[in-house]
Design an enzyme around this catalytic site. Structure first.
Site, short mmCIF file in Angstrom:
data_model
loop_
_atom_site.label_atom_id
_atom_site.label_comp_id
_atom_site.label_asym_id
_atom_site.label_seq_id
_atom_site.Cartn_x
_atom_site.Cartn_y
_atom_site.Cartn_z
N CYS A 78 63.50 -3.67 159.37
CA CYS A 78 63.06 -2.36 159.03
C CYS A 78 61.59 -2.69 159.87
CB CYS A 78 62.68 -2.41 157.62
SG CYS A 78 61.69 -1.19 157.08
N CYS A 127 58.64 -1.38 157.72
CA CYS A 127 58.11 -2.17 156.60
C CYS A 127 57.28 -3.43 157.06
CB CYS A 127 59.17 -2.78 156.08
SG CYS A 127 60.72 -1.62 155.67
N ASP A 128 57.65 -3.90 158.34
CA ASP A 128 57.23 -5.11 158.54
C ASP A 128 56.48 -5.31 159.68
OD1 ASP A 128 58.68 -6.27 156.50
OD2 ASP A 128 60.32 -6.62 157.51
#
Ligand code: NAP
Length: 341
Positions: A148, A151-152
């Site tokens: 992701c 997300c990261d």
């Protein structure tokens, strides 16, 4: 993200109550089905998953959803979908379904020990990210291996990362990562791309992105966290090590259908089968929509469209159960009528 098991709006349903409709899944298909069915007074319970929102929660700028001329962030769009369904009375249970029994009426859906019953169910569980299935990948998951980028990516400011895949997801993730990382290496197992040419061109035009083609990830290196990725050229067999702080795996998705195995018909890849152009499954009263069915288009807009279809199909099915009353939503003549209604 909510608290596991929290019923965000409305009341918890007692075990003996039978709802008209349960929707399993909280992505574009599930929330659109919720919107339409809530407006049709079906009072749906949406068991939206602990990580509600689906794949759009890991998508950054969505530029191709009609109605957002300036574009929108995926998570924002999902919040908008959810809020719109909630406005008309859809209830949300922020947890994962653990078991279903569609063998008899009422249809039964469990979240842990809690049983929920309904006359109709819409399955909109979507699809999940594929893994390379390397032991080193699984060992370092969450410690540099991720699925992701949105997300990261922010954890990789001024760091080097590797993205695996040759589809639109890989190109999109690589481009997004260039906002943070100092260098992005895209590794693809062939020399031709599945991604659309415009996405490949954009990635090729970005000076932070380098391509390593005809190559597979052999092993993710590092004890406590990712330190490098060993690549193997699939033609020559030669191996190289690319220093990396992160490995972003972007190699596609699999439908989330294990819950329904043996109960709902699926194709060889696990995608649920529906009848003709409808969302009708092999079980009366169970409908399926979105990426759990569709492995061709797989867009938010097509998933939302199928969610709408599922709600209309469910509404029509429930109306037929009640008797020959007028259906306010659907032109009878315009819809094929499955044999089992
Ligand atoms: P995809 O199109 O199925 O591409 C997956 C890629 O990963 C392929 O290049 C595939 O290689 C590779 N791959 C699969 N398994 C692998 C493995 N075990 N090891 C190494 N490589 C592997 O999936 P996607 O990129 O997630 O896209 C899915 C759908 O969403 C597509 O229809 C896409 O157009 C759409 N999408 C659109 C956008 C956008 O328009 N902004 C963004 C994301 C996704 P091969 O090519 O060799 O099979």
């Amino acid at each position: 993200m909510g608290v596991r098991g929290e019923l965000r709006e409305g009341k918890r349903v007692s075990e003996n109550n039978v709802r008209k409709l349960i929707i399993i899944g909280g992505g574009p298909a599930g929330y659109t089905a919720a919107l339409y069915s809530a407006r049709a007074n079906l009072e749906p319970l949406v068991i939206e998953g602990f990580a509600w929102g689906g794949q759009l929660m890991i998508t950054s700028d969505v530029e191709n959803y009609p109605g957002y001329p300036e574009g929108v962030m995926g998570p924002q769009m999902m919040q908008d979908f959810r809020r719109q369904a909630g406005r008309f009375g859809a209830e949300f249970l922020t947890d994962d379904v653990t078991r279903v029994d569609f063998s008899e009426e009422p249809l039964r859906v469990w979240v842990g020990e809690d049983e929920h019953r309904a006359e109709a169910v819409i399955v909109a569980t979507g699809a999940t990210a594929r893994k390379l299935d390397l032991p080193s990948e699984l060992r370092l998951q969450g410690r540099g291996v991720t699925y992701c980028a949105v997300c990261d990516a922010a954890f990789y400011r001024e760091k080097q990362v590797v993205v695996v895949g040759g589809g639109d997801s890989a190109m999109e993730e690589a481009l997004f990562l260039t906002k943070f990382a100092s260098k992005v290496t895209v590794v693809h197992r062939r020399d031709a791309f599945r991604a659309s040419p415009i996405m490949v061109d954009r990635a090729r035009g970005n000076e932070k992105i380098e391509f390593v083609l005809d190559s597979a990830v052999d092993e993710v290196l590092g004890e406590e966290k990712v330190e490098a990725v060993r690549l193997r050229n699939v033609k020559s067999g030669e191996t190289t090590e690319v220093p990396a702080d992160g490995l972003f795996v972007a190699i596609g998705h699999d439908p989330a259908t294990s819950l329904f195995s043996g109960q709902l018909d699926s194709d060889d890849a696990g995608y649920l089968l529906t009848e003709g152009k409808s969302t009708v499954t092999n079980v009366p009263g169970v409908f399926a929509s979105g990426d759990v069915v569709d492995h061709v288009y797989r867009q938010a807009i097509t998933a939302a469209g199928m969610g709408c279809q599922a709600a209309l199909d469910a509404e029509r099915y429930l109306s037929a159960l009640e008797g020959p009353a007028e259906d306010p939503l659907v032109d009878d003549a315009a819809l094929a009528t499955p044999q089992n209604w």
